[in-house]
Write a protein that holds these residues in place. Structure first.
Motif, PDB file in Angstrom:
ATOM      1  N   ASP A   1       0.831  -1.212   0.000  1.00 26.51           N
ATOM      2  CA  ASP A   1       0.000   0.000   0.000  1.00 26.51           C
ATOM      3  C   ASP A   1       0.862   1.257   0.000  1.00 26.51           C
ATOM      4  O   ASP A   1       0.562   2.228  -0.719  1.00 26.51           O
TER       5      ASP A   1
ATOM      6  N   ALA B   1       1.040   4.033  -3.090  1.00 31.17           N
ATOM      7  CA  ALA B   1       0.792   5.445  -2.788  1.00 31.17           C
ATOM      8  C   ALA B   1       1.987   6.297  -3.224  1.00 31.17           C
ATOM      9  O   ALA B   1       1.820   7.410  -3.745  1.00 31.17           O
ATOM     10  N   HIS B   2       3.194   5.782  -3.028  1.00 38.19           N
ATOM     11  CA  HIS B   2       4.402   6.504  -3.430  1.00 38.19           C
ATOM     12  C   HIS B   2       4.468   6.646  -4.953  1.00 38.19           C
ATOM     13  O   HIS B   2       4.835   7.715  -5.464  1.00 38.19           O
TER      14      HIS B   2
ATOM     15  N   LYS C   1       2.046   6.889  -6.946  1.00 39.19           N
ATOM     16  CA  LYS C   1       1.092   7.936  -7.334  1.00 39.19           C
ATOM     17  C   LYS C   1       1.617   9.317  -6.956  1.00 39.19           C
ATOM     18  O   LYS C   1       1.444  10.283  -7.715  1.00 39.19           O
ATOM     19  N   THR C   2       2.271   9.420  -5.796  1.00 40.30           N
ATOM     20  CA  THR C   2       2.846  10.697  -5.386  1.00 40.30           C
ATOM     21  C   THR C   2       3.906  11.166  -6.374  1.00 40.30           C
ATOM     22  O   THR C   2       3.993  12.358  -6.708  1.00 40.30           O
TER      23      THR C   2
END
Length: 311
Positions: free
Chosen positions: A105, A109-110, A112-113
């Protein structure tokens, strides 16, 4: 985001590689590395196996870049230079096998960042194949997946299997679940194995490269797993075996000389995988992405063709 050490001297990856620290939902610090690609067709999420680290996949990242893809790899909790789970750094350990999904997860998320190029794809090797299969069943947003010698079962003799289950199950009540599993050692396998008898690669140059990486950066090294890791992995593989394959296009590679994971479990899974294909590699050992150039190139050509077809 915090920059993390990245040992470019041993990675042999594309230019521009960088690493960052991430914090998982349960407060652990893991490391991820990405290799950018101008005008990339997408980004490949690389899920390494047990004992591995991001730099080990630099050559794979270069091969993927040559085929048009950016890459993102992870040091799972308990290995590489991510937070280790025990004071004794030599022993691989985990609280629950599902905890690796918290690392997944954080990784996604990284990605996408960083606004890494979409769509995302997956490559999972060995333990990373087990983690990756669970992630796909949880809805990991990838268009297609490639597995290399996935850990959907572990090779054990019929006599040893009940002993492994019983001993690892009783280890916590008896207070020794942090002990090394039977037959395991604190010294990393790559440093104690003889090339002629090793179960990882038939390519001497790659064998020496893997050995040199750990010698150059000793903190990357990891020995055998704990009894708790063994128990939790056995339970996770059993749970996964009871669930249908996810509806994600998939290609899986299995070496004909595989000696670590269970080939029969892989064959059964791929037989029932809609849109899945199994390729058995003659004379392939456990780490086919760390084998002779021709074998690696063939695997990654087929992988890139799958990814290209599902962009």
């Amino acid at each position: 985001m915090d920059c993390a050490p990245f040992f470019d001297d041993i990675a042999h990856g594309p230019d521009g590689g960088a690493a960052h620290w991430l914090h998982t939902a349960d407060g652990l610090r893991i490391r991820v590395a990405h290799w950018p690609k101008t005008d990339a067709k997408g980004t490949v999420l690389i899920f390494p196996g047990r004992t591995e680290y991001v730099e080990k996949y630099g050559r794979s990242a270069q091969a993927l870049a040559d085929r048009g893809y950016a890459s993102l790899a992870v040091d799972w909790r308990g290995q590489g230079i991510a937070d280790r789970m025990m004071d004794n750094r030599a022993i691989g350990h985990v609280g629950r096998f599902f905890d690796y999904q918290k690392d997944v997860d954080a990784l996604v998320a990284h990605a996408k960042t960083l606004d890494l190029p979409r769509p995302f794809f997956l490559i999972g090797h060995s333990m990373g194949g087990c983690i990756g299969l669970r992630a796909l069943m949880r809805g990991l947003d990838v268009k297609a997946a490639m597995f290399s010698a996935p850990m959907w079962g572990i090779q054990m003799s019929l006599a040893l299997r009940p002993v492994a289950w019983g001993l690892s199950t009783m280890s916590k009540p008896l207070g020794f679940d942090d002990a090394l599993a039977p037959g395991q050692f604190e010294q990393p396998y790559i440093l104690r194995a003889d090339f002629a008898e090793n179960t990882l690669t038939a390519d001497r140059e790659m064998f020496n490269t893997l050995r040199d990486q750990v010698r150059a950066h000793a903190d990357l090294g990891l020995g055998g797993p704990s009894l708790r890791w063994l128990n939790k992995s056995l339970r996770e593989m059993h749970r996964l075996s009871l669930r249908p394959a996810p509806d994600v296009p998939c290609i899986t590679f299995l070496g004909s000389e595989e000696a670590i994971v269970d080939p029969e479990r892989i064959r059964r899974r791929m037989h029932d995988w809609p849109g899945g294909a199994l390729h058995v590699i003659a004379r392939g050992r456990h780490e086919m992405l760390m084998d002779a150039p021709r074998l690696r190139e063939t695997m990654l050509d087929q992988t890139a063709a799958l990814f290209d077809a599902h962009r």
